[in-house]
Design a protein around this motif. Structure first.
Motif, PDB file in Angstrom:
ATOM      1  N   GLY A 393       0.909  -1.215   0.079  1.00 46.45           N
ATOM      2  CA  GLY A 393      -0.112  -0.044  -0.263  1.00 46.45           C
ATOM      3  C   GLY A 393       0.665   1.196  -0.041  1.00 46.45           C
ATOM      4  N   ASP A 394       0.198   2.601  -0.284  1.00 47.74           N
ATOM      5  CA  ASP A 394       0.962   3.575  -0.197  1.00 47.74           C
ATOM      6  C   ASP A 394       1.389   4.103   1.198  1.00 47.74           C
ATOM      7  N   VAL A 395       2.441   5.000   1.377  1.00 49.19           N
ATOM      8  CA  VAL A 395       2.923   5.405   2.587  1.00 49.19           C
ATOM      9  C   VAL A 395       1.799   6.279   3.168  1.00 49.19           C
ATOM     10  N   ALA A 396       1.269   5.928   4.255  1.00 51.45           N
ATOM     11  CA  ALA A 396       0.364   6.472   5.095  1.00 51.45           C
ATOM     12  C   ALA A 396       0.789   7.061   6.237  1.00 51.45           C
ATOM     13  N   PRO A 397       0.210   7.954   7.040  1.00 54.34           N
ATOM     14  CA  PRO A 397       0.620   8.622   8.211  1.00 54.34           C
ATOM     15  C   PRO A 397       0.982   7.520   9.311  1.00 54.34           C
ATOM     16  N   ARG A 398       0.269   6.532   9.426  1.00 52.88           N
ATOM     17  CA  ARG A 398       0.712   5.538  10.528  1.00 52.88           C
ATOM     18  C   ARG A 398       2.042   4.989  10.219  1.00 52.88           C
ATOM     19  N   ASP A 399       2.467   5.042   8.964  1.00 56.35           N
ATOM     20  CA  ASP A 399       3.747   4.557   8.818  1.00 56.35           C
ATOM     21  C   ASP A 399       4.863   5.411   9.239  1.00 56.35           C
ATOM     22  N   ILE A 400       4.744   6.608   8.839  1.00 60.52           N
ATOM     23  CA  ILE A 400       5.506   7.645   9.429  1.00 60.52           C
ATOM     24  C   ILE A 400       5.436   7.678  11.027  1.00 60.52           C
ATOM     25  N   SER A 401       4.444   7.449  11.744  1.00 59.44           N
ATOM     26  CA  SER A 401       4.372   7.204  13.160  1.00 59.44           C
ATOM     27  C   SER A 401       5.298   6.086  13.404  1.00 59.44           C
ATOM     28  N   VAL A 402       5.156   5.113  12.976  1.00 60.19           N
ATOM     29  CA  VAL A 402       6.000   3.936  13.398  1.00 60.19           C
ATOM     30  C   VAL A 402       7.705   4.437  13.009  1.00 60.19           C
ATOM     31  N   ALA A 403       8.116   4.771  11.908  1.00 58.43           N
ATOM     32  CA  ALA A 403       9.250   4.906  11.744  1.00 58.43           C
ATOM     33  C   ALA A 403       9.747   6.081  12.505  1.00 58.43           C
ATOM     34  N   GLY A 404       8.902   7.101  12.726  1.00 59.91           N
ATOM     35  CA  GLY A 404       9.419   8.466  13.509  1.00 59.91           C
ATOM     36  C   GLY A 404       9.565   8.122  15.173  1.00 59.91           C
ATOM     37  N   THR A 405       9.060   6.854  15.449  1.00 60.39           N
ATOM     38  CA  THR A 405       9.337   6.429  17.016  1.00 60.39           C
ATOM     39  C   THR A 405      10.335   5.557  17.040  1.00 60.39           C
ATOM     40  N   ALA A 406      11.101   5.326  16.097  1.00 61.19           N
ATOM     41  CA  ALA A 406      12.069   4.374  16.343  1.00 61.19           C
ATOM     42  C   ALA A 406      13.131   4.528  17.129  1.00 61.19           C
ATOM     43  N   GLU A 407      13.661   3.582  18.043  1.00 59.80           N
ATOM     44  CA  GLU A 407      14.760   3.915  18.827  1.00 59.80           C
ATOM     45  C   GLU A 407      15.958   4.252  18.140  1.00 59.80           C
ATOM     46  N   ASP A 408      16.511   3.694  17.119  1.00 59.92           N
ATOM     47  CA  ASP A 408      17.651   3.815  16.503  1.00 59.92           C
ATOM     48  C   ASP A 408      17.325   5.125  15.300  1.00 59.92           C
ATOM     49  N   PRO A 409      18.169   6.077  15.479  1.00 57.68           N
ATOM     50  CA  PRO A 409      17.947   7.035  14.304  1.00 57.68           C
ATOM     51  C   PRO A 409      18.060   6.651  12.707  1.00 57.68           C
ATOM     52  N   MET A 410      18.832   5.597  12.730  1.00 55.61           N
ATOM     53  CA  MET A 410      19.243   4.889  11.462  1.00 55.61           C
ATOM     54  C   MET A 410      17.688   4.371  10.924  1.00 55.61           C
ATOM     55  N   HIS A 411      16.929   4.069  11.760  1.00 51.96           N
ATOM     56  CA  HIS A 411      15.516   3.391  11.487  1.00 51.96           C
ATOM     57  C   HIS A 411      14.519   4.356  11.162  1.00 51.96           C
ATOM     58  N   GLU A 412      14.866   5.642  11.359  1.00 54.23           N
ATOM     59  CA  GLU A 412      13.833   6.710  10.863  1.00 54.23           C
ATOM     60  C   GLU A 412      13.575   6.728   9.281  1.00 54.23           C
ATOM     61  N   ALA A 413      13.210   5.790   8.602  1.00 48.31           N
ATOM     62  CA  ALA A 413      13.315   5.857   7.493  1.00 48.31           C
ATOM     63  C   ALA A 413      12.274   4.839   6.695  1.00 48.31           C
ATOM     64  N   ILE A 414      11.510   5.057   5.736  1.00 46.36           N
ATOM     65  CA  ILE A 414      10.630   4.336   4.980  1.00 46.36           C
ATOM     66  C   ILE A 414      11.145   4.128   3.565  1.00 46.36           C
ATOM     67  N   LEU A 415      11.155   2.903   3.209  1.00 47.78           N
ATOM     68  CA  LEU A 415      11.455   2.362   1.721  1.00 47.78           C
ATOM     69  C   LEU A 415      10.204   1.978   1.154  1.00 47.78           C
ATOM     70  N   ALA A 416      10.041   2.910   0.020  1.00 50.52           N
ATOM     71  CA  ALA A 416       8.690   2.707  -0.605  1.00 50.52           C
ATOM     72  C   ALA A 416       8.982   2.331  -2.032  1.00 50.52           C
ATOM     73  N   PHE A 417       8.639   0.986  -2.324  1.00 51.98           N
ATOM     74  CA  PHE A 417       8.779   0.492  -3.705  1.00 51.98           C
ATOM     75  C   PHE A 417       7.503   0.681  -4.548  1.00 51.98           C
ATOM     76  N   ASN A 418       7.605   1.433  -5.714  1.00 48.13           N
ATOM     77  CA  ASN A 418       6.672   1.615  -6.477  1.00 48.13           C
ATOM     78  C   ASN A 418       5.030   1.862  -5.926  1.00 48.13           C
ATOM     79  N   VAL A 419       5.045   2.792  -4.932  1.00 47.58           N
ATOM     80  CA  VAL A 419       3.992   3.256  -4.310  1.00 47.58           C
ATOM     81  C   VAL A 419       4.063   4.521  -3.969  1.00 47.58           C
ATOM     82  N   ASP A 420       2.990   5.290  -3.630  1.00 45.83           N
ATOM     83  CA  ASP A 420       2.803   6.997  -3.484  1.00 45.83           C
ATOM     84  C   ASP A 420       3.074   7.106  -2.124  1.00 45.83           C
TER      85      ASP A 420
END
Ligand SMILES: Nc1nc2c(ncn2[C@@H]2O[C@H](COP(=O)(O)OP(=O)(O)OP(=O)(O)O)[C@@H](O)[C@H]2O)c(=O)[nH]1
Length: 601
Positions: A393-420
Motif C-alpha cells: 500500500g501507499d505510504v500513510a501517516p501511520r507508517d510515519i508514526s512507526v518510523a518516527g518513533t524508532a529507537e535507532d535514528p538509522m531506522h527513521e526511514a521508509i523504503l517505498a517500492f513503486n507506491v505513492d
C-alpha cells in the motif's frame, strides 16, 4: 470416443507455459512483446492469438507458422505460450504462485549495445532466487553498424547475409553478454550450441524492430518448455481454479474487479472464490468473468465480454462483491465442491508463506504488491537491514508514526517500492524528520538507504566528537611564567593532540594522576582562542596551581579525560581523530592502565 479424438493425457490436460519478459529499462521488453504479438497477428489466422486480461496467448500452430521450419507442431503437445503483457521484474515479482514464481519461464532482454545494466543484474538475481529457467534475448542486433536487415528471418539466415565485419561485431557483443552471464554464475552460450537448456542459458540474438530472431526465440521457448516443463504443465483441467491477483482495479459498471492470472484448473461464472487480502481472506461469489472484447468490436459500450468459464493458463478479470480489500500478488482459489474453511485456510497458508518476518526494530517497508514486498524483504535480508513493518500500500501517516518513533535514528526511514506517499504522510514525515525513499528499482532503494545511514553515522560521530574532551599533552616552556597564580599564566607547547579551553589539567608525577587545576583561557599570538593544536606555542591561564609549587617550568601536563570519554574515543572515534591526538590518547590510556588495567574499557 472416436479414433480421431486425442488421447486423454495430451494437450487437453497440459496447460500453456506462462512467460514473463524482464530486462533493463529501454532494452526493448515492450517492443519485443509487441513484435511477438504483431507477428502472431500477421501469421495467424484471424482469432488465432487470443488477448487475455494482462496476457497474450500464442497457440502452437501460430508459433510454428512464425518459426517457419524451426518448429514442427507434431513434435509438441503443449498448447502454446502465454506471454504476460506487463514486462519488467516488477510484474514478475507480483506474479507469484504457491511454489514461487508464477511465470514458468522468462525472457531476459539485454540490449547488445549496452550489455548488462543494473536492472539486468537485479532481474538475474530474481530469476536465480525463484529458480525460473530463462533465455537471453540479445536485442537490437539491427543497430550494429552495417546491419543488412531481413524482416522476421530466423537469426542464422540473417547472420549469413551480413558482411564478415558485421558478423564479427555482433559476435563480439554477444560474447560480452555471455561473459557477463558467466560472471553471474550462469554457463551460457549461443542458443544453437546449447544442448542442455536446463543447465545452460541460451542466448538468442534478436531485433524487436525487424523481427529477426523472433522465430528462434519462440522455438527455443517452446522447446525448453516441452522438454523440461511438460510434467509441471499437467493440470486437472476441470479442477477448481487457482490463480494470482495481478491488479485490483475499479471498472465502470463492475465496481472493484481483480485481474487474475489463472495457473491451474478452471474458474466458472457461478463459482465461490477466496481471495487474499490485507486482513481476513475475502470469500465472495463471482459476478462476472470478463475478457477483452476483440478489437473489431471495440465500439460497443464495454471493453469486456463475459465468458462463462475459463481454464488455465489464462488471464481473466473477475468482478465480484467485496473485492476492495484484495491485494495485488495475493492468491485466488475457487471453492467449488470443497468446504469454504478448507480453502480459506489454504489461502491463509499461502499468504503466511509470503509474509515478511518483521523484527522489533527496523525499517518500514511499503510496496505495491505482495510479490514485490517479498523481493524487497529478500534484498534487505541480504543487506542485513532489519524490517519492523512490511505492508502492501501507499505510504500513510501511520507508517510515519512507526518510523518516527524508532529507537535507532538509522531506522527513521521508509523504503517505498513503486507506491505513492499520501500528502498528509509527506507532511508528517517532514515534521518528524522521517526520510522516505521512493523508487521502482530495489537496488536503488537499498543503495540510497545505505548512503543515508553513512551520512547519519558520520553526522553522529561529529556530534559526539564535539561533546567529547580531546586528548592533549603539553609542556610548560622554560622562562615563560607570566603570572605565578590566581590564575597561573604560563607559556606552553602542545606536544600532541588538541588543547581545549575550560578543560581540567592533570599531571602524572606519581602513580596516581593529579588534577592540577582548570584551564581558564588560551592565547595565541595575543588573541584568545578556544583550542590549540600540536606544535602550537600558546600562553594559558590555569586556575588552581601556583608555579613553583604544584607546577614547574618544564613540566609535562595533560588534559584530563573523563573515563567515559576516553572509552568512546578509543572504541568509536579513534579513526576520526588526527594521528598525533591518537598518540596522546594512547599515552594517556597507558598511564592510567599502569595503575588500573581496565581503565576506560
Ligand atoms: N533499432 C532497434 N530499436 C529497438 C529495438 N527494440 C527496442 N527498440 C527501441 O528501444 C526503445 C526502448 O524500447 P522499449 O520496448 O520501450 O523498451 P522497454 O525495455 O520496454 O522499456 P521500458 O518499458 O521503459 O522499461 C524504443 O525506442 C524502441 O523503439 C530493436 O530491436 N532495434
Amino acid at each position: 470416443m472416436s479414433d480421431t479424438e486425442p488421447p486423454e493425457s495430451t494437450a487437453a490436460s497440459l496447460r500453456t507455459p506462462i512467460v514473463a519478459v524482464l530486462g533493463h529499462v529501454d532494452h526493448g521488453k515492450t517492443s519485443l512483446l509487441d513484435k511477438v504479438r504483431g507477428s502472431a497477428v500477421i501469421e495467424g489466422e484471424a482469432g488465432a492469438i487470443t488477448q487475455h486480461i494482462g496476457a497474450t496467448a500464442v497457440p502452437l500452430d501460430v508459433i510454428s507458422q512464425i518459426a517457419g521450419g524451426l518448429v514442427d507442431p507434431d513434435d509438441f503437445d503443449l498448447p502454446g505460450l502465454l506471454f504476460i503483457d506487463t514486462p519488467g521484474h516488477h510484474s514478475f515479482t507480483t506474479l507469484r504462485s504457491r511454489g514461487g514464481a508464477l511465470a514458468d519461464i522468462a525472457i531476459l532482454v539485454v540490449d547488445v549495445n549496452d550489455g548488462f545494466q543494473p536492472q539486468t543484474e537485479e532481474a538475474i538475481e530474481i530469476l536465480a532466487q525463484s529458480q525460473t529457467p530463462f533465455i537471453v534475448a540479445a536485442n537490437k542486433v539491427d543497430t550494429v553498424p552495417g546491419w543488412n536487415p531481413e524482416e522476421n528471418a530466423p537469426i542464422k539466415q540473417s547472420l549469413d547475409r551480413q558482411s564478415d565485419r558485421v558478423r564479427g561485431d555482433v559476435d563480439e557483443r554477444l560474447y560480452e553478454i555471455i561473459g557477463q552471464l558467466s560472471d553471474k554464475g550462469f554457463s551460457a552460450d549461443m542458443y544453437w550450441r546449447v544442448q542442455d537448456f536446463q543447465n545452460n542459458v541460451g542466448v538468442v540474438p534478436v531485433s524487436a524492430m525487424t523481427g529477426e530472431g523472433v522465430p528462434d526465440l519462440l522455438t527455443v521457448m517452446m522447446g525448453l518448455s516441452q522438454r523440461y516443463m511438460k510434467e509441471e504443465m499437467a493440470i486437472d483441467v476441470a479442477g477448481p481454479g487457482v490463480g494470482t491477483v495481478l491488479e485490483v482495479k475499479e471498472e465502470k459498471g463492475f465496481g472493484t474487479t481483480i485481474d487474475v492470472v489463472l495457473y491451474d484448473g478452471v474458474v466458472r461464472e457461478d463459482d465461490t472464490i477466496v481471495v487474499g487480502s490485507s486482513g481476513e481472506p475475502i470469500v465472495t461469489d463471482v459476478r462476472a468473468l470478463l475478457k477483452p472484447r476483440p478489437l473489431a468490436e471495440i465500439r460497443t459500450e464495454s471493453r469486456f465480454e463475459k465468458v462463462d468459464q475459463l481454464k488455465a493458463a489464462s488471464g481473466i478479470k473477475i468482478a465480484a462483491p467485496e473485492l476492495d480489500r484484495a491485494m495485488a500478488g495475493a492468491p485466488v482459489r475457487v471453492v467449488r465442491d470443497r468446504e469454504i474453511d478448507e480453502v480459506v485456510a489454504e489461502v491463509q497458508d499461502e499468504l503466511a508463506d509470503i509474509a515478511v518476518d518483521a523484527e522489533e526494530q527496523g525499517l518500514v517497508v511499503k510496496a505495491d504488491t505482495l510479490g514485490s514486498l517479498e523481493a524487497m524483504a529478500n534484498a534487505l535480508g541480504e543487506a542485513e537491514i532489519p524490517i519492523v513493518r512490511a505492508e502492501v500500500g501507499d505510504v500513510a501517516p501511520r507508517d510515519i508514526s512507526v518510523a518516527g518513533t524508532a529507537e535507532d535514528p538509522m531506522h527513521e526511514a521508509i523504503l517505498a517500492f513503486n507506491v505513492d506517499v499520501l500528502s498528509d504522510a509527506r507532511q508528517q514525515a517532514e515534521a518528524d524528520d522521517v526520510r522516505i525513499f521512493q523508487s521502482d528499482v530495489i537496488y536503488r532503494l537499498i543503495e540510497e538507504y545505505e548512503e543515508f545511514v553513512e551520512e547519519r553515522e558520520q553526522a553522529q560521530q561529529e556530534a559526539v566528537l564535539e561533546n567529547i574532551t580531546r586528548p592533549s599533552r603539553f609542556q610548560i616552556l622554560p622562562d615563560h611564567t607570566f603570572r605565578q597564580n590566581d590564575p597561573a599564566v604560563v607559556g606552553v607547547e602542545i606536544l600532541s593532540g588538541t588543547l581545549q579551553n575550560n578543560t581540567n589539567v592533570v599531571a602524572f608525577d606519581g602513580k596516581e594522576p593529579e588534577r592540577i587545576g582548570q584551564l581558564k583561557g588560551i592565547q595565541k599570538e595575543g588573541d584568545d582562542v578556544d583550542e590549540a593544536r600540536k606544535g602550537d606555542r600558546v600562553s594559558i591561564a590555569i586556575d588552581g596551581p601556583t608555579v613553583g609549587r604544584q607546577i614547574e617550568e618544564g613540566d609535562e601536563l595533560w588534559t584530563e579525560l573523563h573515563e567515559k570519554h576516553a572509552k568512546i574515543l578509543e572504541q568509536e572515534l579513534v579513526d576520526d581523530i588526527p594521528p598525533d591526538e591518537r598518540d596522546a590518547l594512547q599515552m594517556y590510556l597507558d598511564k592510567h592502565r599502569r595503575r588500573d588495567p581496565f581503565w576506560g574499557k
